[in-house]
Design an enzyme around this catalytic site. Structure first.
Site, PDB file in Angstrom:
ATOM      1  N   ILE A  38     -11.561   7.018   8.335  1.00 27.84           N
ATOM      2  CA  ILE A  38     -12.603   7.585   7.428  1.00 27.84           C
ATOM      3  C   ILE A  38     -13.787   6.563   7.774  1.00 27.84           C
ATOM      4  O   ILE A  38     -14.953   6.913   7.183  1.00 27.84           O
ATOM      5  CB  ILE A  38     -12.011   7.571   6.108  1.00 27.84           C
ATOM      6  CG1 ILE A  38     -12.734   8.550   5.235  1.00 27.84           C
ATOM      7  CG2 ILE A  38     -11.787   6.307   5.346  1.00 27.84           C
ATOM      8  CD1 ILE A  38     -12.503   9.161   3.868  1.00 27.84           C
ATOM      9  N   VAL A  65      -6.897   2.308   2.658  1.00 25.86           N
ATOM     10  CA  VAL A  65      -7.993   2.776   2.882  1.00 25.86           C
ATOM     11  C   VAL A  65      -8.999   1.658   2.094  1.00 25.86           C
ATOM     12  O   VAL A  65     -10.112   1.501   2.427  1.00 25.86           O
ATOM     13  CB  VAL A  65      -8.142   4.152   2.998  1.00 25.86           C
ATOM     14  CG1 VAL A  65      -8.010   4.557   1.278  1.00 25.86           C
ATOM     15  CG2 VAL A  65      -9.445   4.780   3.347  1.00 25.86           C
ATOM     16  N   ASP A  66      -8.651   1.397   0.939  1.00 28.93           N
ATOM     17  CA  ASP A  66      -9.482   0.401   0.013  1.00 28.93           C
ATOM     18  C   ASP A  66      -9.780  -0.641   0.644  1.00 28.93           C
ATOM     19  O   ASP A  66     -11.029  -1.107   0.920  1.00 28.93           O
ATOM     20  CB  ASP A  66      -8.862   0.007  -1.165  1.00 28.93           C
ATOM     21  CG  ASP A  66      -9.630  -0.400  -2.350  1.00 28.93           C
ATOM     22  OD1 ASP A  66      -9.087  -0.628  -3.553  1.00 28.93           O
ATOM     23  OD2 ASP A  66     -10.914  -0.269  -2.027  1.00 28.93           O
ATOM     24  N   SER A  69      -3.398   8.598  -3.007  1.00 24.80           N
ATOM     25  CA  SER A  69      -2.317   8.474  -3.472  1.00 24.80           C
ATOM     26  C   SER A  69      -1.004   8.709  -2.803  1.00 24.80           C
ATOM     27  O   SER A  69      -0.089   8.371  -3.394  1.00 24.80           O
ATOM     28  CB  SER A  69      -2.212   9.201  -4.809  1.00 24.80           C
ATOM     29  OG  SER A  69      -2.759   8.748  -5.948  1.00 24.80           O
ATOM     30  N   THR A  70      -1.191   9.116  -1.438  1.00 27.54           N
ATOM     31  CA  THR A  70      -0.091   9.366  -0.758  1.00 27.54           C
ATOM     32  C   THR A  70       0.439   8.065   0.090  1.00 27.54           C
ATOM     33  O   THR A  70       1.341   8.041   0.809  1.00 27.54           O
ATOM     34  CB  THR A  70      -0.296  10.361   0.142  1.00 27.54           C
ATOM     35  OG1 THR A  70      -1.211  10.183   1.160  1.00 27.54           O
ATOM     36  CG2 THR A  70      -0.585  11.763  -0.465  1.00 27.54           C
ATOM     37  N   TYR A 123       0.661   4.484  -3.447  1.00 33.11           N
ATOM     38  CA  TYR A 123       0.856   4.948  -4.808  1.00 33.11           C
ATOM     39  C   TYR A 123       1.911   6.352  -4.598  1.00 33.11           C
ATOM     40  O   TYR A 123       2.367   6.886  -5.834  1.00 33.11           O
ATOM     41  CB  TYR A 123      -0.287   5.727  -5.265  1.00 33.11           C
ATOM     42  CG  TYR A 123      -1.218   4.642  -6.060  1.00 33.11           C
ATOM     43  CD1 TYR A 123      -0.909   3.453  -5.911  1.00 33.11           C
ATOM     44  CD2 TYR A 123      -2.424   5.179  -6.782  1.00 33.11           C
ATOM     45  CE1 TYR A 123      -1.707   2.495  -6.649  1.00 33.11           C
ATOM     46  CE2 TYR A 123      -3.397   4.127  -7.469  1.00 33.11           C
ATOM     47  CZ  TYR A 123      -2.840   3.095  -7.151  1.00 33.11           C
ATOM     48  OH  TYR A 123      -3.601   1.892  -7.719  1.00 33.11           O
TER      49      TYR A 123
HETATM   50  N1  APR Z   1      -8.878   6.117   7.121  1.00 38.35           N
HETATM   51  C1  APR Z   1      -8.217   7.233   6.525  1.00 38.35           C
HETATM   52  N2  APR Z   1      -7.018   7.281   5.855  1.00 38.35           N
HETATM   53  C2  APR Z   1      -6.611   5.945   5.859  1.00 38.35           C
HETATM   54  C3  APR Z   1      -6.956   4.593   6.366  1.00 38.35           C
HETATM   55  C4  APR Z   1      -8.518   4.823   6.969  1.00 38.35           C
HETATM   56  N3  APR Z   1      -8.992   3.775   7.495  1.00 38.35           N
HETATM   57  N4  APR Z   1      -6.389   3.697   5.952  1.00 38.35           N
HETATM   58  C5  APR Z   1      -5.324   3.820   5.314  1.00 38.35           C
HETATM   59  N5  APR Z   1      -5.210   5.374   5.315  1.00 38.35           N
HETATM   60  C6  APR Z   1      -4.560   6.328   4.390  1.00 38.35           C
HETATM   61  C7  APR Z   1      -3.110   6.025   4.428  1.00 38.35           C
HETATM   62  O1  APR Z   1      -2.373   6.100   5.687  1.00 38.35           O
HETATM   63  C8  APR Z   1      -2.713   7.104   3.124  1.00 38.35           C
HETATM   64  O2  APR Z   1      -2.322   8.137   3.854  1.00 38.35           O
HETATM   65  O3  APR Z   1      -4.989   6.634   3.121  1.00 38.35           O
HETATM   66  C9  APR Z   1      -3.865   7.172   2.518  1.00 38.35           C
HETATM   67  C10 APR Z   1      -3.834   6.691   1.167  1.00 38.35           C
HETATM   68  O4  APR Z   1      -3.210   5.509   1.206  1.00 38.35           O
HETATM   69  P1  APR Z   1      -3.565   4.093   0.406  1.00 38.35           P
HETATM   70  O5  APR Z   1      -4.868   3.480   1.182  1.00 38.35           O
HETATM   71  O6  APR Z   1      -2.070   3.075   0.343  1.00 38.35           O
HETATM   72  O7  APR Z   1      -3.926   4.832  -1.016  1.00 38.35           O
HETATM   73  P2  APR Z   1      -3.218   5.175  -2.232  1.00 38.35           P
HETATM   74  O8  APR Z   1      -2.041   5.869  -2.136  1.00 38.35           O
HETATM   75  O9  APR Z   1      -3.943   5.993  -3.299  1.00 38.35           O
HETATM   76  O10 APR Z   1      -3.105   3.716  -3.007  1.00 38.35           O
HETATM   77  C11 APR Z   1      -4.047   3.068  -3.716  1.00 38.35           C
HETATM   78  O11 APR Z   1      -3.543   1.078  -2.671  1.00 38.35           O
HETATM   79  O12 APR Z   1      -5.038  -0.068  -1.412  1.00 38.35           O
HETATM   80  C12 APR Z   1      -4.632   0.134  -2.549  1.00 38.35           C
HETATM   81  O13 APR Z   1      -6.344  -0.732  -3.838  1.00 38.35           O
HETATM   82  C13 APR Z   1      -5.570   0.358  -3.609  1.00 38.35           C
HETATM   83  O14 APR Z   1      -4.276  -0.172  -5.514  1.00 38.35           O
HETATM   84  C14 APR Z   1      -4.839   0.849  -4.625  1.00 38.35           C
HETATM   85  C15 APR Z   1      -3.584   1.573  -3.889  1.00 38.35           C
END
Ligand code: APR
Length: 181
Positions: free
Chosen positions: A17, A39-40, A127-128, A131
């Site tokens: 992304i 992704v954060d 969230s997948t 979370y």
């Molecule tokens: N581009 C697109 N999708 C991505 C990328 C990227 N560069 N990197 C990771 N993802 C995907 C992951 O594979 C997953 O399918 O984003 C989705 C959401 O995963 P997370 O990033 O772990 O987000 P989430 O499950 O919402 O958890 C949020 O994680 O990183 C910490 O600070 C954030 O505490 C928060 C928690």
């Protein structure tokens, strides 16, 4: 995979992304807004310190961003003009309103885009990851919420889901196949 919704298009792609050229990309953030992994971490690394600076200013004003909410900042060095930081629910078994909170995170993100008059937004699968929200169920909730929002907001010409891994891509393609335009 794409589907016309109202006067816009809902699209599902596999990719990173941080490389998307849409007006805004959505970050799966946490309530502190101060960055994290997944992704954060990728968005803050790619977009540079300006993004975190604006997040810190918002956090200083509002304290913590509740799950289901979204705020918008500069896109920094990213191709996207803006980053919309959405906080999804942590999955706790499904009896704590997680489904509605997830739908709200998508709706609120699109609200921030419409408030800025943006025409295109990219979402990760909120969230997948860390979370732990089950991805098949999350995909149906996400696409349904985006479809409903797009039908009421003609200004949104393109909403894309940018999925990082094949299993998440497949879950969203499956869900898109079941969405009534
Ligand atoms: N581009 C697109 N999708 C991505 C990328 C990227 N560069 N990197 C990771 N993802 C995907 C992951 O594979 C997953 O399918 O984003 C989705 C959401 O995963 P997370 O990033 O772990 O987000 P989430 O499950 O919402 O958890 C949020 O994680 O990183 C910490 O600070 C954030 O505490 C928060 C928690």
């Amino acid at each position: 995979m794409r589907k016309s919704i109202g006067s816009g298009t809902l699209s599902i792609v596999q990719g990173d992304i941080t490389r998307q050229q849409t007006d805004a990309i959505v970050n799966a953030a946490n309530s502190s807004l101060l960055g994290g992994g997944g992704v954060d971490g990728a968005i803050h690394r790619a977009g540079g310190p300006e993004i975190l600076k604006e997040c810190e200013q918002i956090a200083a004003e509002i304290g913590r961003l509740d799950a289901g909410g979204a705020v918008i900042t500069t896109g920094g060095r990213l191709a996207a003009l803006y980053v919309i930081h959405a906080v999804g629910p942590i999955w706790r078994g499904g009896n704590q309103g997680e489904r509605e909170t997830l739908a709200s995170a998508y709706r609120e993100s699109l609200m921030r885009a419409v408030e800025k008059g943006l025409g295109s937004v990219s979402f990760p699968s909120i969230s997948t990851g860390a979370y732990r929200f089950p991805v098949d169920e999350a995909a149906g909730i996400a696409l349904g919420a985006v479809r409903d929002f797009m039908k009421g907001n003609a200004g949104l010409k393109l909403v894309e889901f940018v999925l990082f891994d094949a299993a998440t891509l497949q879950a969203h393609e499956q869900a898109l196949g079941q969405i009534e335009p």
